[in-house]
Every structure is written in C-alpha cells, then in structure tokens.
Design an enzyme around this catalytic site. Structure first.
Site, PDB file in Angstrom:
ATOM      1  N   ASP A  65      -3.199  29.710   1.985  1.00  0.00           N
ATOM      2  CA  ASP A  65      -1.965  29.209   1.372  1.00  0.00           C
ATOM      3  C   ASP A  65      -1.874  29.791  -0.029  1.00  0.00           C
ATOM      4  O   ASP A  65      -2.852  30.314  -0.567  1.00  0.00           O
ATOM      5  CB  ASP A  65      -2.010  27.659   1.308  1.00  0.00           C
ATOM      6  N   SER A  66      -0.704  29.652  -0.626  1.00  0.00           N
ATOM      7  CA  SER A  66      -0.516  30.114  -2.003  1.00  0.00           C
ATOM      8  C   SER A  66      -1.326  29.289  -3.001  1.00  0.00           C
ATOM      9  O   SER A  66      -1.545  29.722  -4.120  1.00  0.00           O
ATOM     10  CB  SER A  66       0.964  30.019  -2.364  1.00  0.00           C
TER      11      SER A  66
ATOM     12  N   CYS B  10       0.891  28.402   4.585  1.00  0.00           N
ATOM     13  CA  CYS B  10       2.009  28.487   3.636  1.00  0.00           C
ATOM     14  C   CYS B  10       3.297  28.839   4.386  1.00  0.00           C
ATOM     15  O   CYS B  10       3.342  29.842   5.110  1.00  0.00           O
ATOM     16  CB  CYS B  10       1.687  29.572   2.617  1.00  0.00           C
TER      17      CYS B  10
ATOM     18  N   GLU C 282       2.904  17.598  -6.519  1.00  0.00           N
ATOM     19  CA  GLU C 282       1.607  17.795  -7.182  1.00  0.00           C
ATOM     20  C   GLU C 282       1.347  16.709  -8.218  1.00  0.00           C
ATOM     21  O   GLU C 282       0.206  16.322  -8.454  1.00  0.00           O
ATOM     22  CB  GLU C 282       1.532  19.195  -7.819  1.00  0.00           C
TER      23      GLU C 282
ATOM     24  N   CYS D 285       7.868  23.229   3.779  1.00  0.00           N
ATOM     25  CA  CYS D 285       7.045  23.620   2.625  1.00  0.00           C
ATOM     26  C   CYS D 285       5.827  22.709   2.649  1.00  0.00           C
ATOM     27  O   CYS D 285       5.955  21.507   2.949  1.00  0.00           O
ATOM     28  CB  CYS D 285       7.820  23.439   1.325  1.00  0.00           C
TER      29      CYS D 285
ATOM     30  N   HIS E 125       4.220  21.214   0.538  1.00  0.00           N
ATOM     31  CA  HIS E 125       4.181  20.062  -0.361  1.00  0.00           C
ATOM     32  C   HIS E 125       5.047  18.894   0.093  1.00  0.00           C
ATOM     33  O   HIS E 125       4.837  17.758  -0.315  1.00  0.00           O
ATOM     34  CB  HIS E 125       4.664  20.469  -1.756  1.00  0.00           C
TER      35      HIS E 125
END
Ligand code: DGL
Length: 274
Positions: free
Chosen positions: A12-13, A75, A154, A186, A188
């Site tokens: 993932d990024s 990702c 986050e 996504c 997140h």
C-alpha cells in the site's frame, strides 16, 4: 520452505492498507503475511498514474524478493492504475481491490445505481467505473473523490462534527442520484464507515473492497493448492519506507490489533530493485 507456508505479500502507499490486511488475517488466519507500506512517498492518491505505476513495481519487486506466494495490491489507487503492470513483472499471482470490490457491489445492488468514493487518482482512472460497467452494462455509476477523508481517518475522527460535515458535502451529489450501494474505494474509508452510513442512510449498502479482496485471495490460493494448513501461529512482518510519528498507534487502529515485527526499508534500496 513449502510453498504453502510462504507469506502472502500486501502493499500500500502507507498504513491504510492495514485495513485490507486486517480482512485477510480474519479470513485466512493461518497465513503468514508480509506488508509493505510506502510511508516515505504517501500519498499515491494525488500523484500521476506514471509515478504510482513506478512505485508499485518497486513495491512488488521488493515483496517478490522476500519470497511471497502471492501479492495483494491493498491500495485502491495502485490497484486502479498499476494492476496489469505489476502482474506482468512478477511470477506469483497478483490481485487488486478494484475487481473484488466491484463484484461485491454488483452482487449487493438491486437498482445497479452505484456510487464510488476514492482518491483523486482512483476516480480519475475510471477503473471502478469501467469494471462495474463491464460486469453490469446497464449500471449507472457515479464517482466522487474525497481527499480529506484520508486525514480524518488517520486522526481517528470518525463521528467528529468535521467528518460529518465533509461526508455530507462529498455524498450529496451521489445521494441526489439515489444510489443504493456505495463502494468505499480507498483503504482509509472503512475507518469512517459509521459516519458514512449515517449520512448515506439505511437504504445504502456500503461495500468494503477489503472484505471481497480477502475472499478472492482465499479462492486464488485454494484453487492453486497453496493455502497454508500449518497449525503454528502465523507471523506478520511490516516493512515501511519511513517510520512516521504515531505509526504504531495509527497502524494498530487500521489493523484492529497491535503491530509487531516492524522494519524499515530504504527508498534507495527499493529503486534499485526494478
Ligand atoms: N491507500 C490509498 C488508496 O487506497 C489512500 C492513501 C493515498 O492516497 O495514498 O487509494
């Protein structure tokens, strides 16, 4: 080492892909895993497709050098723009999150009026849109980039007033189209699912592509006779290109459990690997 006991590689990024690793560990609790998070070069969502393809190839080469039996591109942005390029350069099976997520949405949706939320890069690639239209040619797909969601997730701000305001803003054009299914495209966004569900209302089904991706990983390994049947406790290693402040705290929240075996890998070494 027998092929079955080799780890599954995920990349993932940054730390977001731990929300996908979590689903893989839940569905495949005997599997060893190796996770690479490109924390030195995150975010991918605002970068060009060419840049993300290059970074993804380096991540895949790094995982292959560690001896993984398959690679999951956790990702969404990298899956959207780099799946084919990564598949053509490594010798192990590679799956991304887009197709499993799209399949799950088509299976859930009654009206086939589907919303997709993701990074700028994912939305601009039209990867979810094309995949959904291939699976269900009559489908209507509406996509919306939600860049601020990454920071809100986050910071652990689910149900914070700021998150609810931004969610209303981002979802308004999709809800105006009467979507009945929404892909959280996504890594997140599943962390903000309670806020997203509250704003979307009870008639909209949320899709976490990580769940469907774990199921596809299971099917791929089972089909190849590569499921790990060992009874010993699995090992999970995490490689990061930077060790950011608060990584353990934020990462554990995404993974849903504490993180151990965290290692640093230098970007210079990654760039030499391709
Ligand atoms: N992991 C990315 C994704 O799922 C989100 C963070 C980023 O922009 O790098 O698209």
């Amino acid at each position: 080492m027998a092929t079955q006991s080799l780890p599954i590689g995920l990349f993932d990024s940054g730390i977001g892909g731990l929300s996908v690793a979590r689903r893989v560990m839940e569905l495949l609790p005997r599997e060893n895993t190796v996770y690479f998070g490109d924390t030195a070069r995150v975010p991918y969502g605002s970068k060009s497709a060419e840049t993300v393809i290059g970074y993804s190839q380096q991540a895949a080469a790094f995982l292959e050098s560690l001896g993984v039996k398959m690679i999951i591109i956790a990702c969404n942005t990298a899956s959207a723009v780099a799946l084919k390029q990564v598949q053509s350069m490594v010798s192990v099976p590679v799956i991304g999150v887009i197709e499993p997520g799209a399949q799950a949405a088509i299976a859930q949706s009654r009206s086939h009026v589907i919303g997709v939320i993701g990074t700028e890069g994912t939305v601009r690639s039209h990867s979810y849109q094309h995949t959904l239209m291939e699976l269900a040619p009559g489908a209507h797909v509406y996509a919306q980039a939600c860049p601020v969601f990454v920071s809100l997730a986050e910071e652990g701000l689910d149900h914070h007033p700021a998150t609810l305001i931004m969610t209303r803003e981002y979802l308004a054009p999709l809800l105006a189209r009467s979507i009945d299914t929404l892909i959280m495209g996504c890594t997140h966004y599943p962390l903000l699912a309670p806020s997203i569900q509250e704003v979307a209302g009870p008639n909209v089904t949320l899709i976490d592509p990580g769940v469907a991706t774990a199921m596809q990983a299971h099917a791929t390994l089972a089909g190849a006779g590569m499921l790990n049947d060992s009874d010993s406790a699995p090992r999970h290693d995490y490689y990061l290109s930077d060790l950011p402040h608060k990584f353990i705290e934020v990462g554990s929240r995404f993974l849903g459990k504490p993180l151990h075996h965290v290692h640093r890998v230098m970007v210079d070494d990654l760039t030499k690997s391709v």
